[in-house]
Design a protein around this motif. Structure first.
Motif, PDB file in Angstrom:
ATOM      1  N   GLY A  34     -43.046 -30.758 -38.742  1.00  0.00           N
ATOM      2  CA  GLY A  34     -43.052 -29.832 -37.619  1.00  0.00           C
ATOM      3  C   GLY A  34     -42.096 -28.685 -37.865  1.00  0.00           C
ATOM      4  N   VAL A  35     -42.282 -27.621 -37.101  1.00  0.00           N
ATOM      5  CA  VAL A  35     -41.448 -26.426 -37.262  1.00  0.00           C
ATOM      6  C   VAL A  35     -41.222 -25.742 -35.918  1.00  0.00           C
ATOM      7  CG1 VAL A  35     -42.132 -25.900 -39.653  1.00  0.00           C
ATOM      8  CG2 VAL A  35     -43.466 -24.971 -37.766  1.00  0.00           C
ATOM      9  N   PRO A  36     -40.118 -25.006 -35.817  1.00  0.00           N
ATOM     10  CA  PRO A  36     -39.944 -24.152 -34.648  1.00  0.00           C
ATOM     11  C   PRO A  36     -40.919 -22.970 -34.720  1.00  0.00           C
ATOM     12  CG  PRO A  36     -37.843 -24.544 -35.758  1.00  0.00           C
ATOM     13  CD  PRO A  36     -38.922 -25.030 -36.661  1.00  0.00           C
ATOM     14  N   VAL A  37     -41.356 -22.525 -33.561  1.00  0.00           N
ATOM     15  CA  VAL A  37     -42.172 -21.322 -33.447  1.00  0.00           C
ATOM     16  C   VAL A  37     -41.236 -20.247 -32.906  1.00  0.00           C
ATOM     17  CG1 VAL A  37     -44.224 -20.282 -32.417  1.00  0.00           C
ATOM     18  CG2 VAL A  37     -44.195 -22.746 -32.929  1.00  0.00           C
ATOM     19  N   VAL A  38     -41.141 -19.128 -33.616  1.00  0.00           N
ATOM     20  CA  VAL A  38     -40.189 -18.082 -33.235  1.00  0.00           C
ATOM     21  C   VAL A  38     -40.899 -16.760 -32.978  1.00  0.00           C
ATOM     22  CG1 VAL A  38     -38.259 -19.147 -34.482  1.00  0.00           C
ATOM     23  CG2 VAL A  38     -39.687 -17.458 -35.640  1.00  0.00           C
ATOM     24  N   ASP A  39     -40.274 -15.940 -32.120  1.00  0.00           N
ATOM     25  CA  ASP A  39     -40.804 -14.597 -31.875  1.00  0.00           C
ATOM     26  C   ASP A  39     -40.311 -13.656 -32.975  1.00  0.00           C
ATOM     27  OD1 ASP A  39     -38.154 -13.854 -31.227  1.00  0.00           O
ATOM     28  OD2 ASP A  39     -38.548 -13.763 -29.070  1.00  0.00           O
ATOM     29  N   GLU A  40     -40.618 -12.377 -32.818  1.00  0.00           N
ATOM     30  CA  GLU A  40     -40.270 -11.395 -33.859  1.00  0.00           C
ATOM     31  C   GLU A  40     -38.759 -11.242 -34.070  1.00  0.00           C
ATOM     32  OE1 GLU A  40     -40.558  -9.618 -29.923  1.00  0.00           O
ATOM     33  OE2 GLU A  40     -42.092 -10.641 -31.080  1.00  0.00           O
ATOM     34  N   LYS A  41     -37.943 -11.673 -33.113  1.00  0.00           N
ATOM     35  CA  LYS A  41     -36.484 -11.595 -33.248  1.00  0.00           C
ATOM     36  C   LYS A  41     -35.861 -12.895 -33.743  1.00  0.00           C
ATOM     37  CE  LYS A  41     -36.052  -8.149 -29.631  1.00  0.00           C
ATOM     38  NZ  LYS A  41     -35.536  -7.868 -28.287  1.00  0.00           N
ATOM     39  N   GLY A  42     -36.703 -13.910 -33.959  1.00  0.00           N
ATOM     40  CA  GLY A  42     -36.186 -15.210 -34.391  1.00  0.00           C
ATOM     41  C   GLY A  42     -35.791 -16.117 -33.243  1.00  0.00           C
ATOM     42  N   ASN A  43     -36.133 -15.715 -32.016  1.00  0.00           N
ATOM     43  CA  ASN A  43     -35.836 -16.553 -30.849  1.00  0.00           C
ATOM     44  C   ASN A  43     -36.864 -17.670 -30.728  1.00  0.00           C
ATOM     45  OD1 ASN A  43     -33.598 -14.986 -29.941  1.00  0.00           O
ATOM     46  ND2 ASN A  43     -35.048 -13.494 -29.151  1.00  0.00           N
ATOM     47  N   LYS A  94     -44.387 -25.417 -25.440  1.00  0.00           N
ATOM     48  CA  LYS A  94     -43.648 -24.218 -25.043  1.00  0.00           C
ATOM     49  C   LYS A  94     -42.812 -24.395 -23.788  1.00  0.00           C
ATOM     50  CE  LYS A  94     -48.262 -22.667 -24.172  1.00  0.00           C
ATOM     51  NZ  LYS A  94     -49.276 -22.127 -24.960  1.00  0.00           N
ATOM     52  N   ARG A  95     -42.992 -25.528 -23.109  1.00  0.00           N
ATOM     53  CA  ARG A  95     -42.224 -25.772 -21.889  1.00  0.00           C
ATOM     54  C   ARG A  95     -41.270 -26.927 -22.108  1.00  0.00           C
ATOM     55  NH1 ARG A  95     -46.523 -25.888 -17.107  1.00  0.00           N
ATOM     56  NH2 ARG A  95     -45.462 -27.852 -16.952  1.00  0.00           N
ATOM     57  N   ASN A  96     -40.180 -26.903 -21.369  1.00  0.00           N
ATOM     58  CA  ASN A  96     -39.178 -27.970 -21.444  1.00  0.00           C
ATOM     59  C   ASN A  96     -38.705 -28.223 -22.870  1.00  0.00           C
ATOM     60  OD1 ASN A  96     -39.513 -28.404 -18.633  1.00  0.00           O
ATOM     61  ND2 ASN A  96     -41.299 -29.659 -19.063  1.00  0.00           N
ATOM     62  N   LEU A  97     -38.476 -27.140 -23.591  1.00  0.00           N
ATOM     63  CA  LEU A  97     -38.010 -27.260 -24.973  1.00  0.00           C
ATOM     64  C   LEU A  97     -36.559 -27.716 -25.002  1.00  0.00           C
ATOM     65  CD1 LEU A  97     -39.483 -23.971 -26.456  1.00  0.00           C
ATOM     66  CD2 LEU A  97     -40.301 -26.305 -26.849  1.00  0.00           C
ATOM     67  N   LEU A  98     -36.291 -28.674 -25.827  1.00  0.00           N
ATOM     68  CA  LEU A  98     -34.929 -29.140 -26.018  1.00  0.00           C
ATOM     69  C   LEU A  98     -34.388 -28.559 -27.313  1.00  0.00           C
ATOM     70  CD1 LEU A  98     -35.360 -32.888 -25.037  1.00  0.00           C
ATOM     71  CD2 LEU A  98     -34.431 -31.047 -23.642  1.00  0.00           C
ATOM     72  N   PHE A  99     -33.109 -28.247 -27.317  1.00  0.00           N
ATOM     73  CA  PHE A  99     -32.458 -27.703 -28.503  1.00  0.00           C
ATOM     74  C   PHE A  99     -30.980 -28.021 -28.414  1.00  0.00           C
ATOM     75  CE2 PHE A  99     -32.705 -24.470 -25.243  1.00  0.00           C
ATOM     76  CZ  PHE A  99     -31.391 -24.015 -25.164  1.00  0.00           C
ATOM     77  N   VAL A 100     -30.285 -27.800 -29.509  1.00  0.00           N
ATOM     78  CA  VAL A 100     -28.837 -28.009 -29.535  1.00  0.00           C
ATOM     79  C   VAL A 100     -28.172 -26.800 -30.169  1.00  0.00           C
ATOM     80  CG1 VAL A 100     -28.907 -30.540 -29.564  1.00  0.00           C
ATOM     81  CG2 VAL A 100     -29.003 -29.288 -31.719  1.00  0.00           C
ATOM     82  N   VAL A 123     -31.877 -25.913 -33.764  1.00  0.00           N
ATOM     83  CA  VAL A 123     -30.476 -25.557 -33.513  1.00  0.00           C
ATOM     84  C   VAL A 123     -30.454 -24.049 -33.276  1.00  0.00           C
ATOM     85  CG1 VAL A 123     -28.123 -25.560 -34.413  1.00  0.00           C
ATOM     86  CG2 VAL A 123     -29.711 -27.403 -35.063  1.00  0.00           C
ATOM     87  N   LEU A 124     -29.927 -23.656 -32.102  1.00  0.00           N
ATOM     88  CA  LEU A 124     -29.908 -22.244 -31.732  1.00  0.00           C
ATOM     89  C   LEU A 124     -28.485 -21.718 -31.670  1.00  0.00           C
ATOM     90  CD1 LEU A 124     -32.436 -22.177 -28.729  1.00  0.00           C
ATOM     91  CD2 LEU A 124     -32.906 -22.120 -31.174  1.00  0.00           C
ATOM     92  N   ASN A 125     -28.325 -20.442 -32.058  1.00  0.00           N
ATOM     93  CA  ASN A 125     -27.025 -19.800 -31.872  1.00  0.00           C
ATOM     94  C   ASN A 125     -26.938 -19.271 -30.448  1.00  0.00           C
ATOM     95  OD1 ASN A 125     -28.456 -17.352 -31.812  1.00  0.00           O
ATOM     96  ND2 ASN A 125     -27.771 -16.697 -33.831  1.00  0.00           N
ATOM     97  N   ARG A 126     -25.844 -18.628 -30.114  1.00  0.00           N
ATOM     98  CA  ARG A 126     -25.646 -18.149 -28.730  1.00  0.00           C
ATOM     99  C   ARG A 126     -26.682 -17.115 -28.305  1.00  0.00           C
ATOM    100  NH1 ARG A 126     -19.089 -17.647 -28.257  1.00  0.00           N
ATOM    101  NH2 ARG A 126     -18.718 -19.877 -28.442  1.00  0.00           N
ATOM    102  N   ALA A 127     -27.246 -16.403 -29.273  1.00  0.00           N
ATOM    103  CA  ALA A 127     -28.252 -15.381 -28.961  1.00  0.00           C
ATOM    104  C   ALA A 127     -29.649 -15.986 -28.781  1.00  0.00           C
ATOM    105  CB  ALA A 127     -28.282 -14.331 -30.070  1.00  0.00           C
ATOM    106  N   GLY A 128     -29.773 -17.294 -28.978  1.00  0.00           N
ATOM    107  CA  GLY A 128     -31.063 -17.950 -28.815  1.00  0.00           C
ATOM    108  C   GLY A 128     -31.920 -17.960 -30.060  1.00  0.00           C
ATOM    109  N   ARG A 129     -31.330 -17.566 -31.194  1.00  0.00           N
ATOM    110  CA  ARG A 129     -32.082 -17.551 -32.447  1.00  0.00           C
ATOM    111  C   ARG A 129     -31.984 -18.899 -33.153  1.00  0.00           C
ATOM    112  NH1 ARG A 129     -29.891 -12.531 -32.127  1.00  0.00           N
ATOM    113  NH2 ARG A 129     -31.408 -10.848 -31.968  1.00  0.00           N
ATOM    114  N   VAL A 130     -33.071 -19.273 -33.792  1.00  0.00           N
ATOM    115  CA  VAL A 130     -33.106 -20.521 -34.546  1.00  0.00           C
ATOM    116  C   VAL A 130     -32.306 -20.345 -35.828  1.00  0.00           C
ATOM    117  CG1 VAL A 130     -34.580 -22.181 -35.728  1.00  0.00           C
ATOM    118  CG2 VAL A 130     -35.353 -21.151 -33.596  1.00  0.00           C
ATOM    119  N   ILE A 131     -31.269 -21.181 -35.983  1.00  0.00           N
ATOM    120  CA  ILE A 131     -30.440 -21.114 -37.193  1.00  0.00           C
ATOM    121  C   ILE A 131     -30.460 -22.421 -37.978  1.00  0.00           C
ATOM    122  CG2 ILE A 131     -28.918 -19.313 -36.294  1.00  0.00           C
ATOM    123  CD1 ILE A 131     -26.859 -21.619 -35.754  1.00  0.00           C
TER     124      ILE A 131
END
Length: 150
Positions: A34-43, A94-100, A123-131
């Motif tokens: 599986g993989v995260p799905v991100v928008d054009e900004k990496g969110n 796309k709903r109730n997504l869990l992250f750390v 794992v998201l940084n403070r800006a909401g981007r997948v890191i």
């Protein structure tokens, strides 16, 4: 231990417009589930897994008591080929997504993965981007290497 100590930082992602065909290529070539799905900004926009793909591609039961398949033998390949062009946004969670965050404690990840029966967390940084991502396998690997004495 913190998430940053054992998360995977080489993250494979897809976009909402990635086709199921291209998603399968990413999953298969990288031997991941599986993989995260991100928008054009990496969110983070969603998560998609091999299970989501299987549920989408599986023939739907139809008819009396759900015992008759809508698809005759030989036609399933055509239906699957057509479904492979579907964008990931149609099948992703796309709903109730869990992250750390990278600063979360190891215990938090253990609890989230076990309580929600998840295979991986973004794992998201403070800006909401997948890191990064953290999976069950990462947890087991780290317990084996760092907690179990050799």
């Amino acid at each position: 231990m913190k998430v940053r100590d054992f998360m995977i930082t080489n993250v494979f992602t897809v976009t909402p417009l990635t086709t199921v065909r291209d998603l399968l290529s990413v999953l298969n070539s990288n031997r991941i589930g599986g993989v995260p799905v991100v928008d054009e900004k990496g969110n983070l926009a969603g998560m998609v897994s091999d299970g989501d793909v299987l549920r989408y591609l599986a023939p739907k039961l139809m008819g009396v008591a759900g015992l008759v398949y809508m698809i005759d033998d030989g036609e399933i390949e055509d239906v699957i080929k057509e479904k492979l062009n579907t964008p990931v946004k149609e099948i992703m969670t796309k709903r109730n997504l869990l992250f750390v965050s990278p600063n979360e404690d190891f215990e938090t990840v253990l609890r989230l993965l076990s309580q929600h029966r998840l295979k991986k967390l973004p794992v998201l940084n403070r800006a909401g981007r997948v890191i990064g991502v953290i999976s069950r396998g990462d947890i087991i690997d780290n317990i084996s290497k760092k907690i179990i004495p050799s």
